[in-house]
Design a protein around this motif. Structure first.
Motif, PDB file in Angstrom:
ATOM      1  N   ILE A 167      23.005   0.276  -8.652  1.00  0.00           N
ATOM      2  CA  ILE A 167      23.297  -1.144  -8.538  1.00  0.00           C
ATOM      3  C   ILE A 167      22.536  -1.866  -9.644  1.00  0.00           C
ATOM      4  O   ILE A 167      21.342  -1.639  -9.827  1.00  0.00           O
ATOM      5  N   GLY A 168      23.240  -2.723 -10.351  1.00  0.00           N
ATOM      6  CA  GLY A 168      22.604  -3.568 -11.357  1.00  0.00           C
ATOM      7  C   GLY A 168      22.694  -5.018 -10.930  1.00  0.00           C
ATOM      8  O   GLY A 168      23.712  -5.450 -10.382  1.00  0.00           O
ATOM      9  N   ALA A 169      21.633  -5.760 -11.177  1.00  0.00           N
ATOM     10  CA  ALA A 169      21.620  -7.202 -10.920  1.00  0.00           C
ATOM     11  C   ALA A 169      21.625  -7.903 -12.278  1.00  0.00           C
ATOM     12  O   ALA A 169      20.826  -7.564 -13.155  1.00  0.00           O
ATOM     13  N   TYR A 170      22.537  -8.862 -12.429  1.00  0.00           N
ATOM     14  CA  TYR A 170      22.720  -9.535 -13.713  1.00  0.00           C
ATOM     15  C   TYR A 170      22.612 -11.042 -13.550  1.00  0.00           C
ATOM     16  O   TYR A 170      23.207 -11.613 -12.649  1.00  0.00           O
ATOM     17  N   ALA A 171      21.856 -11.655 -14.469  1.00  0.00           N
ATOM     18  CA  ALA A 171      21.749 -13.114 -14.547  1.00  0.00           C
ATOM     19  C   ALA A 171      22.158 -13.510 -15.958  1.00  0.00           C
ATOM     20  O   ALA A 171      21.579 -13.009 -16.936  1.00  0.00           O
ATOM     21  N   ASP A 172      23.170 -14.324 -16.066  1.00  0.00           N
ATOM     22  CA  ASP A 172      23.683 -14.742 -17.374  1.00  0.00           C
ATOM     23  C   ASP A 172      23.995 -13.535 -18.257  1.00  0.00           C
ATOM     24  O   ASP A 172      23.701 -13.534 -19.461  1.00  0.00           O
ATOM     25  N   GLY A 173      24.543 -12.481 -17.658  1.00  0.00           N
ATOM     26  CA  GLY A 173      24.929 -11.282 -18.397  1.00  0.00           C
ATOM     27  C   GLY A 173      23.795 -10.340 -18.733  1.00  0.00           C
ATOM     28  O   GLY A 173      24.021  -9.287 -19.329  1.00  0.00           O
ATOM     29  N   ARG A 174      22.571 -10.680 -18.368  1.00  0.00           N
ATOM     30  CA  ARG A 174      21.402  -9.856 -18.678  1.00  0.00           C
ATOM     31  C   ARG A 174      20.986  -9.057 -17.450  1.00  0.00           C
ATOM     32  O   ARG A 174      20.928  -9.598 -16.338  1.00  0.00           O
ATOM     33  N   LEU A 175      20.680  -7.766 -17.645  1.00  0.00           N
ATOM     34  CA  LEU A 175      20.209  -6.912 -16.558  1.00  0.00           C
ATOM     35  C   LEU A 175      18.821  -7.358 -16.127  1.00  0.00           C
ATOM     36  O   LEU A 175      17.876  -7.334 -16.921  1.00  0.00           O
ATOM     37  N   VAL A 176      18.699  -7.793 -14.869  1.00  0.00           N
ATOM     38  CA  VAL A 176      17.415  -8.278 -14.356  1.00  0.00           C
ATOM     39  C   VAL A 176      16.924  -7.465 -13.164  1.00  0.00           C
ATOM     40  O   VAL A 176      15.815  -7.678 -12.678  1.00  0.00           O
ATOM     41  N   GLY A 177      17.748  -6.523 -12.685  1.00  0.00           N
ATOM     42  CA  GLY A 177      17.351  -5.684 -11.562  1.00  0.00           C
ATOM     43  C   GLY A 177      18.170  -4.414 -11.544  1.00  0.00           C
ATOM     44  O   GLY A 177      19.284  -4.371 -12.092  1.00  0.00           O
ATOM     45  N   PHE A 178      17.612  -3.387 -10.920  1.00  0.00           N
ATOM     46  CA  PHE A 178      18.279  -2.088 -10.900  1.00  0.00           C
ATOM     47  C   PHE A 178      17.764  -1.276  -9.728  1.00  0.00           C
ATOM     48  O   PHE A 178      16.591  -1.351  -9.377  1.00  0.00           O
ATOM     49  N   VAL A 179      18.645  -0.493  -9.129  1.00  0.00           N
ATOM     50  CA  VAL A 179      18.259   0.523  -8.151  1.00  0.00           C
ATOM     51  C   VAL A 179      19.227   1.688  -8.291  1.00  0.00           C
ATOM     52  O   VAL A 179      20.428   1.502  -8.496  1.00  0.00           O
ATOM     53  N   GLY A 218      25.373  16.036  -0.485  1.00  0.00           N
ATOM     54  CA  GLY A 218      25.795  16.165   0.908  1.00  0.00           C
ATOM     55  C   GLY A 218      25.429  14.933   1.714  1.00  0.00           C
ATOM     56  O   GLY A 218      25.848  13.831   1.412  1.00  0.00           O
ATOM     57  N   ALA A 219      24.604  15.129   2.719  1.00  0.00           N
ATOM     58  CA  ALA A 219      24.304  14.077   3.694  1.00  0.00           C
ATOM     59  C   ALA A 219      23.160  13.145   3.297  1.00  0.00           C
ATOM     60  O   ALA A 219      23.026  12.077   3.857  1.00  0.00           O
ATOM     61  N   HIS A 220      22.333  13.550   2.334  1.00  0.00           N
ATOM     62  CA  HIS A 220      21.113  12.802   2.035  1.00  0.00           C
ATOM     63  C   HIS A 220      21.197  12.059   0.707  1.00  0.00           C
ATOM     64  O   HIS A 220      21.528  12.646  -0.319  1.00  0.00           O
ATOM     65  N   ALA A 221      20.880  10.775   0.743  1.00  0.00           N
ATOM     66  CA  ALA A 221      20.786   9.953  -0.459  1.00  0.00           C
ATOM     67  C   ALA A 221      19.374   9.386  -0.540  1.00  0.00           C
ATOM     68  O   ALA A 221      18.666   9.310   0.476  1.00  0.00           O
ATOM     69  N   PHE A 222      18.970   8.996  -1.724  1.00  0.00           N
ATOM     70  CA  PHE A 222      17.593   8.610  -1.987  1.00  0.00           C
ATOM     71  C   PHE A 222      17.548   7.368  -2.871  1.00  0.00           C
ATOM     72  O   PHE A 222      18.161   7.347  -3.938  1.00  0.00           O
ATOM     73  N   ILE A 223      16.835   6.348  -2.431  1.00  0.00           N
ATOM     74  CA  ILE A 223      16.609   5.158  -3.239  1.00  0.00           C
ATOM     75  C   ILE A 223      15.531   5.478  -4.261  1.00  0.00           C
ATOM     76  O   ILE A 223      14.444   5.937  -3.903  1.00  0.00           O
ATOM     77  N   LEU A 224      15.831   5.226  -5.539  1.00  0.00           N
ATOM     78  CA  LEU A 224      14.876   5.462  -6.617  1.00  0.00           C
ATOM     79  C   LEU A 224      14.894   4.287  -7.591  1.00  0.00           C
ATOM     80  O   LEU A 224      15.932   3.644  -7.784  1.00  0.00           O
ATOM     81  N   ASP A 225      13.769   4.067  -8.217  1.00  0.00           N
ATOM     82  CA  ASP A 225      13.658   3.161  -9.368  1.00  0.00           C
ATOM     83  C   ASP A 225      14.010   1.715  -9.071  1.00  0.00           C
ATOM     84  O   ASP A 225      14.509   0.998  -9.946  1.00  0.00           O
ATOM     85  N   THR A 226      13.750   1.251  -7.873  1.00  0.00           N
ATOM     86  CA  THR A 226      14.001  -0.161  -7.570  1.00  0.00           C
ATOM     87  C   THR A 226      13.099  -1.020  -8.451  1.00  0.00           C
ATOM     88  O   THR A 226      11.881  -0.865  -8.436  1.00  0.00           O
ATOM     89  N   CYS A 227      13.710  -1.903  -9.225  1.00  0.00           N
ATOM     90  CA  CYS A 227      12.893  -2.780 -10.060  1.00  0.00           C
ATOM     91  C   CYS A 227      13.631  -4.084 -10.343  1.00  0.00           C
ATOM     92  O   CYS A 227      14.856  -4.134 -10.364  1.00  0.00           O
ATOM     93  N   VAL A 228      12.827  -5.129 -10.528  1.00  0.00           N
ATOM     94  CA  VAL A 228      13.327  -6.460 -10.860  1.00  0.00           C
ATOM     95  C   VAL A 228      12.428  -7.019 -11.950  1.00  0.00           C
ATOM     96  O   VAL A 228      11.201  -6.864 -11.907  1.00  0.00           O
ATOM     97  N   ASP A 229      13.041  -7.670 -12.923  1.00  0.00           N
ATOM     98  CA  ASP A 229      12.295  -8.341 -13.980  1.00  0.00           C
ATOM     99  C   ASP A 229      11.251  -9.250 -13.316  1.00  0.00           C
ATOM    100  O   ASP A 229      11.584 -10.010 -12.397  1.00  0.00           O
ATOM    101  N   PRO A 230       9.993  -9.167 -13.726  1.00  0.00           N
ATOM    102  CA  PRO A 230       8.937  -9.965 -13.087  1.00  0.00           C
ATOM    103  C   PRO A 230       9.242 -11.459 -13.041  1.00  0.00           C
ATOM    104  O   PRO A 230       8.827 -12.148 -12.104  1.00  0.00           O
ATOM    105  N   ARG A 231       9.976 -11.986 -14.010  1.00  0.00           N
ATOM    106  CA  ARG A 231      10.311 -13.421 -14.014  1.00  0.00           C
ATOM    107  C   ARG A 231      11.357 -13.773 -12.965  1.00  0.00           C
ATOM    108  O   ARG A 231      11.576 -14.947 -12.680  1.00  0.00           O
ATOM    109  N   MET A 232      11.987 -12.745 -12.373  1.00  0.00           N
ATOM    110  CA  MET A 232      13.058 -12.971 -11.398  1.00  0.00           C
ATOM    111  C   MET A 232      12.669 -12.527  -9.989  1.00  0.00           C
ATOM    112  O   MET A 232      13.490 -12.542  -9.085  1.00  0.00           O
ATOM    113  N   ARG A 233      11.432 -12.120  -9.806  1.00  0.00           N
ATOM    114  CA  ARG A 233      10.989 -11.633  -8.494  1.00  0.00           C
ATOM    115  C   ARG A 233      10.853 -12.764  -7.493  1.00  0.00           C
ATOM    116  O   ARG A 233      10.769 -13.930  -7.838  1.00  0.00           O
TER     117      ARG A 233
END
Length: 128
Positions: free
Chosen positions: A42-54, A61-76
């Motif tokens: 998932i990408g989060a975009y503000a004015d076309g700029r990537l500001v978040g990602f997970v 199979g059955a198991h999925a894993f959340i990794l690399d959750t991050c948000v630009d510090p100015r957008m937290r």
């Protein structure tokens, strides 16, 4: 306004810029192999700029894993990470995952609990 996109496959430059801003990581990474094997991302975009990602990794199979959750510090503190985790949860469910896992540092406990995760025991070995 921040828009969420499922599987946007951001450019390497955009991801590396977000990593620099969010994690302070100056060493460029190649994300193409990771994203090509993910269940979703998932990408989060503000004015076309990537500001978040997970990333939602999975075992095929059955198991999925959340990794690399991050948000630009100015957008937290604007609910972006929460929205991304909710979207990642829904997409993982829709794509057949039965369990969604996440590992996190203690200071993130209340965030992940507010997103619906419950605490479990886990193990970790640092390889490098």
């Amino acid at each position: 306004m921040v828009l969420l996109r499922i599987d946007p496959f951001p450019s390497q430059d955009d991801l590396n810029m977000l990593w620099l801003e969010a994690w302070g990581s100056r060493e460029p990474k190649d994300f193409s192999g990771v994203l090509s094997r993910s269940l979703a991302h998932i990408g989060a975009y503000a004015d076309g700029r990537l500001v978040g990602f997970v990333n939602v990794a999975w075992d095929g199979g059955a198991h999925a894993f959340i990794l690399d959750t991050c948000v630009d510090p100015r957008m937290r503190r604007k609910g972006i990470a929460t929205r991304m985790i909710i979207e990642a949860t829904n997409v993982a469910r829709e794509r057949g995952a039965k369990w969604l896992h996440v590992d996190f540092e203690p200071h993130l406990t209340s965030f992940y609990r507010s997103c619906g995760f419950r605490q479990t025991e886990a193990g970790l070995i640092k390889l490098k």
